[in-house]
Every structure is written in structure tokens, then in C-alpha cells.
Design a protein around this motif. Structure first.
Motif, short mmCIF file in Angstrom:
data_model
loop_
_atom_site.label_atom_id
_atom_site.label_comp_id
_atom_site.label_asym_id
_atom_site.label_seq_id
_atom_site.Cartn_x
_atom_site.Cartn_y
_atom_site.Cartn_z
N ASP A 1 -2.16 5.88 -2.02
CA ASP A 1 -3.42 5.13 -2.00
C ASP A 1 -3.92 4.91 -0.59
O ASP A 1 -5.12 5.00 -0.32
N TYR A 2 -3.00 4.65 0.37
CA TYR A 2 -3.49 4.40 1.73
C TYR A 2 -3.95 5.68 2.40
O TYR A 2 -4.88 5.68 3.21
N TYR B 1 -7.43 2.91 -4.54
CA TYR B 1 -6.71 2.37 -3.39
C TYR B 1 -6.72 0.84 -3.41
O TYR B 1 -6.51 0.20 -2.37
N THR B 2 -6.93 0.26 -4.60
CA THR B 2 -6.84 -1.19 -4.79
C THR B 2 -5.62 -1.48 -5.64
O THR B 2 -5.64 -1.24 -6.86
N PRO B 3 -4.52 -1.94 -5.03
CA PRO B 3 -3.29 -2.19 -5.80
C PRO B 3 -3.52 -3.17 -6.95
O PRO B 3 -4.46 -3.96 -6.95
N GLU C 1 -6.68 -5.83 0.33
CA GLU C 1 -6.30 -5.55 -1.05
C GLU C 1 -6.91 -4.26 -1.57
O GLU C 1 -6.59 -3.85 -2.70
N GLY C 2 -7.75 -3.61 -0.80
CA GLY C 2 -8.24 -2.31 -1.23
C GLY C 2 -9.70 -2.05 -0.96
O GLY C 2 -10.05 -1.47 0.06
N ARG D 1 0.85 -1.18 0.00
CA ARG D 1 0.00 0.00 0.00
C ARG D 1 0.89 1.24 0.00
O ARG D 1 1.77 1.39 0.85
N THR D 2 0.68 2.11 -0.96
CA THR D 2 1.51 3.31 -1.10
C THR D 2 1.00 4.44 -0.20
O THR D 2 -0.13 4.41 0.30
N ASN E 1 -7.41 6.04 1.30
CA ASN E 1 -8.18 5.03 2.01
C ASN E 1 -8.61 5.56 3.38
O ASN E 1 -9.79 5.45 3.79
N ASN F 1 -6.27 -4.24 8.82
CA ASN F 1 -6.54 -3.06 8.00
C ASN F 1 -7.73 -2.26 8.50
O ASN F 1 -7.68 -1.03 8.58
#
Length: 561
Positions: free
Chosen positions: A232-233, A413-415, A360-361, A228-229, A236, A261
Motif C-alpha cells: 500500500d505504501y 492505501y488506506t488501512p 491513515e491513507g 503501512r504495508t 502511495n 508522511n
């Protein structure tokens, strides 16, 4: 889908090399930036900004310890600087196995600040899981409590760190043995706060760098790492807090493991801090402990799995606790019985929010102002307008609205792939980037969905996902049986329990105690140990020769009646 050795460059320069990660395509990254989803700021800037905005407000409550936002920021900078002084660099990975505590929160934030990447393990993990994580992540540090619930984590950490392929040190919360690092000492602010902050600012991570690794609840053995970058996180956390109505008055109870998470950032701990609220940490979701904390700290928001909610409802019966401050009870981790959801609202108070999501997102949830039909009858709708959902049949053909199929998803935010898992990624993702969730759902008008089941072979034990394949492989290795199946069976306490079904080939069948002892001796997490053993002469097979688990479950259900 093949892994690559680069990230998506942002406007402020290139990210650090990220071998074996899969980036978002450049056109999607540009779209998410243009929409404002990706803020292009590393998450390490948060603690100082929070301190500037909220100063002496209480950020964390952990037993008798209470930290203000300013105190938290100082400890984060102290630890981030100390980790750098220990030779850890931006992009290095560390495995973190800590119980719910203010030190866990500070450590995660310090990693964000320094660019060191935490791999979030669970306190239930043992040598089997931890050694895999150290190898797979090439971790340079393992962070553990000295002891936790009568288990010597420090002794185990010393052994598996010594066996790791590269140099790996041990950092201890509690009394550190000689040769190990002491977390309390590294967290002490000391002099030079301003200089330390300036040094960290000068070498901060890039927004497209990996910020943390979450663990998959996957079906194919040991957990996969989900990269998670910061971009993106961060989205989230911010978006889920906005949807859930978090603000400066929020008092969130972290009772489930903080490494999950949902508890960490959906919106959880980070969403509360980003909103200026207060996080209350308790060591476990045990009902009396948790409800006492709700009453004592004026908790407004909690997140629990259905099995825990059921225990809380029973404990709250008769009005033994003042739960009048509760605003929102989030239920997730498995499908919720509508009758239980109503009891949660009636007995605990506050609105119920259903949360469906994955490390996973994708996150879906009901909204606090949704009507009862949606709150109790669906698992909500996506939190982001750019979350894409596709429901397909077994041939990847879209099904009509309202029909059941497997959910595929992609979004900001889903890799687009697991870490160092090119072969698995080719199965788990479509060529155009859709993630195969393995969940069977029905979509309703307005984007709400109902989860009908799963295509993945997972056993959901109190919110912890157990891979049936991993249990079967361990049984073959440790018990010496080839004909074996692991299936979920209903359980009053945990929702589902792990049942091991085997057909011994001539030899005498082992006992359940023998199986559990062999698993435990191998260092397998306790929640994965079989809780029921069934011995059959033959395992039923499907027409194509695979073990027919549906037939096994039906047979066992009939026998239990």
C-alpha cells in the motif's frame, strides 16, 4: 472490527505473522492487485533498482554531504546487514527519532530492505511520547541523535530504553556513549557488498508485511500506530509522484520533519528518489535556511504547511533569493486561506498545489494544470481512481452532493484499522471498512472537495496535530484540576495555539508558567504545551452535560477583540 493475526497472502507466498493488524478483505486485495496498484514487491528492492537506473546521479544532498544513487544503495545494504547482525529480525520494530538527514533516509530504506519495521517519531517527542511508543510497539531499538537543538536525546533514550518492558538498545547518530550502537559505523559499506545483498535478497520481506508505522494525529490521547504495508505504501509513493509530475529533473526540498508522511512519501523524499530526482535535506523550515537552499540547489518542489509558507513569503519579499527554479509549492496540513495561496504563488513562484491527506491513507490534491478556481478554492481530489469517498450526516446517512458532512473513506492505501487498537477501531471504522476521518467536507462535481472544519477535537499548531483530550488528561494528572478544557485559538504564527481553560475547585489557580513547567518536567513534547491559560469560575456545559467548547471559543474570541 477486531484485530487478526494474519495478513493477506500474495502470489509469492505468505507474509510474516502480523499480530494485531487489520488486513484488507481478500476481495479488495485482489481488486487492487488486478488494477496494478499493488506491485507485489517489497520496498527494499528500490535502492538497488534506483542505483542500476541512475548510478552516479545525485540522490541526496545534506549540507556538505552528497550521495549518489549507487552510494546510497551501498549504505542501505550495509546498514540492513548490520541491523540483522545485531540480532534484529524481519518484523521487529524500532523507534526512529532522527532529524532531517541523509542517515534518516538510509535507515528507513535499510528497514525496508531487511523487513525491520521503523516507527517514525518526531524530534520534538520526549519521554511521555517515546516511552509509549516503545511499549506499544515492543520496540527492540531506539534510534536518536546524540544531541539536537541543545537537548540530550541520547541520555533520555538510555533512560527510557532501560525502563522498556523488553530488551531495547540505543543506536546513536553522532558520538555514541559506551554501550550504545554507532550509526555511522553501521552505515559504512566495507567489503562483502555483493554477499550482503545476496543474503538480504534471500530473506526479503513479503509485500503484505508491514513496512513502517506512521503516527496518527488522533484525538484520543497518545498517538495510534498506523501500519503501512510494502504494497500500500509503495502505491502511495508511486501514484502521488505521478500526479504531482515528479521526474528525473525534480529537486525536492525536505524542510518539514522527514518523519511526517507528507514529506516522506506524498510524494516527498521517496517519490523524488523513485522518479530519479534529487532530495535536498535541511534541518528545519526556518525561512532563511530553506530559501537559501532553494537558491543554491535549484530546488523545483517544496512542501510546507500554511504557517511556514507565510514566513517564507515574508522572507522572500524584495527578491532577496533566486527562486526561479521553483515549479510546485505544495501546501497542506491545514486549510489554506486562498489569499495566502495566491501570495505564495506570486512571491515564491511556481504553481501552488493543495494537499489534503492523512497518515491513515487518503490523499487528495489539486493538479498542476488545474484552473485557479480549483487550486485556490478546493483541497483537490483523490489521487487514486479506487479511492472511495462517502460524506455522511451524524447518523451515517449520505448527504446530497455539495452539502457538508463527515468524510468517510477507504481505498488501496488506506488501512482498515490501527495497530493493537481493537476498541478504538470499532469507533474509527465502520463495520464495512470505512475510515471515519472526523473532517467535515463538501464534495463538488468532479470529485474535488473543500474542507469545512473538523468533528475531531484536534488543535493544529503549525501542522502538528495536538489532541485536546491528551492535553486535558495531562492537566488533570499534572495540575490536579478536574474541570478543564483545551481549545484551539487563532495564532498569527502557527495558525492555532493551545489554550487551556480551567475552573479550579476552591484552590488557587496555577500560572501558565507553572502549567508549562509541569508538562515539560513530565516529558511532554514542546508543541503540546499550553500557550495560553484562561481561568473561569465555571465551564459552560451543553444540554447533555458536556463541556461546551464552542461557547468557550466564542467567549474567548469576544474577549480578545
Amino acid at each position: 472490527m477486531t484485530a487478526v493475526t494474519r495478513g493477506v497472502a500474495g502470489p509469492s507466498g505468505g507474509p510474516a505473522p502480523q499480530p494485531d493488524t487489520v488486513p484488507w478483505p481478500a476481495d479488495y486485495a485482489a481488486r487492487y492487485r488486478a488494477a496494478g496498484h499493488w506491485a507485489d514487491q517489497p520496498l527494499g528492492h528500490w535502492p538497488r533498482r534506483w542505483a542500476e537506473a541512475h548510478g552516479d546521479r545525485t540522490a541526496l544532498v545534506d549540507g556538505a554531504t552528497r550521495l549518489t544513487y549507487r552510494e546510497l544503495a551501498d549504505r542501505v545494504d550495509a546498514l540492513a546487514g548490520a541491523l540483522r547482525e545485531q540480532g534484529l529480525c524481519r518484523g521487529d520494530r524500532i523507534v526512529v527519532q532522527l532529524p532531517n538527514s541523509w542517515e534518516f533516509v538510509a535507515l528507513v530504506l535499510a528497514c525496508f530492505r531487511s523487513g525491520i519495521v521503523p516507527v517514525l517519531a518526531l524530534t520534538a517527542h520526549r519521554a511521555h511520547e517515546l516511552a509509549h511508543l516503545l511499549r506499544h510497539a515492543e520496540a527492540r531499538l531506539l534510534v536518536v541523535p546524540d544531541r539536537w537543538r541543545d537537548f540530550d536525546h541520547q541520555a533520555l533514550a538510555a533512560r527510557i530504553a532501560a525502563e522498556a518492558p523488553g530488551e531495547c538498545r540505543v543506536l546513536v547518530k553522532g558520538e555514541a556513549d559506551p554501550g550504545h550502537l554507532d550509526l555511522a559505523r553501521l552505515l559504512a559499506p566495507g567489503p562483502g557488498t555483493r554477499e550482503r545483498a545476496a543474503a538480504l535478497d534471500a530473506d526479503r520481506p513479503h509485500p503484505d508485511d508491514v513496512a513502517l508505522f506512521l503516527l496518527s494525529g488522533g484525538t484520543t490521547g497518545l498517538p495510534k500506530l498506523i501500519a503501512r504495508t510494502h504494497n500500500d505504501y509503495g502505491y502511495n509513493v508511486r501514484r502521488s509522484a505521478e500526479v504531482s509530475g515528479f521526474d528525473h529533473s525534480t529537486v525536492f526540498l525536505a524542510a518539514l520533519p522527514a518523519g511526517h508522511n507528507a514529506v516522506l512519501g506524498c510524494p516527498g523524499i521517496l517519490g523524488t528518489l523513485h522518479s530519479g530526482g534529487t532530495v535536498v535535506l535541511v534541518p528545519s523550515p526556518q525561512a532563511a535556511t530553506a530559501l537559501t537552499a532553494v537558491a543554491a540547489e535549484g530546488v523545483t518542489d517544496v512542501a510546507v504547511v500554511p504557517a511556514v509558507a507565510q514566513q517564507w513569503v515574508a522572507e522572500a519579499a524584495g527578491g532577496r533569493y533566486d527562486l526561479g527554479t521553483l515549479r510546485l509549492v505544495t501546501l497542506g496540513g491545514s486549510v489554506v486561506d486562498p489569499a495566502l495561496a495566491r501570495r505564495v504563488r506570486d512571491e515564491l513562484g511556481g504553481q501552488v498545489q493543495q494537499l489534503y491527506g492523512m497518515a491513515e491513507g487518503l490523499l487528495c490534491c489539486t493538479r498542476p494544470d488545474d484552473p485557479d478556481a480549483l487550486v485556490f478554492g478546493t483541497q483537490g481530489r483523490p489521487v487514486s481512481p479506487d479511492d472511495e469517498l462517502l460524506v455522511v450526516d451524524e447518523h451515517d446517512r449520505p448527504v446530497p452532493l455539495g452539502s457538508t458532512g463527515e468524510l468517510l473513506t477507504r481505498g488501496p492505501y488506506t488501512p482498515r484499522g490501527y495497530y493493537r487498537a481493537a476498541e478504538h477501531n470499532a469507533r474509527a471504522f465502520t463495520p464495512d471498512g470505512w475510515f471515519r476521518t472526523g473532517d467535515l467536507v463538501r464534495l463538488h462535481p468532479g470529485g474535488y472537495l473543500t474542507v469545512e472544519g473538523r468533528r475531531k477535537e484536534l488543535i493544529n499548531r503549525g501542522g502538528e496535530k495536538v489532541s485536546a483530550e491528551e492535553v486535558e488528561n495531562l492537566a488533570r494528572l499534572l495540575v490536579g484540576v478536574d474541570r478543564v478544557a483545551a481549545v484551539p485559538l487563532p495564532d498569527d504564527r502557527f495558525g492555532e495555539r493551545v489554550c487551556l481553560v480551567l475552573a479550579p475547585a476552591g484552590a488557587a489557580a496555577p500560572s501558565l508558567d507553572d502549567v508549562r513547567e509541569r508538562f515539560a518536567r513530565h516529558g511532554v513534547a514542546h508543541y503540546k504545551l499550553p500557550e495560553q491559560l484562561e481561568v473561569l469560575t465555571e465551564l459552560p456545559l451543553t444540554p447533555v452535560g458536556k463541556v461546551d467548547k464552542k461557547a468557550i471559543r466564542e467567549r474567548l474570541a469576544t474577549e480578545e477583540k
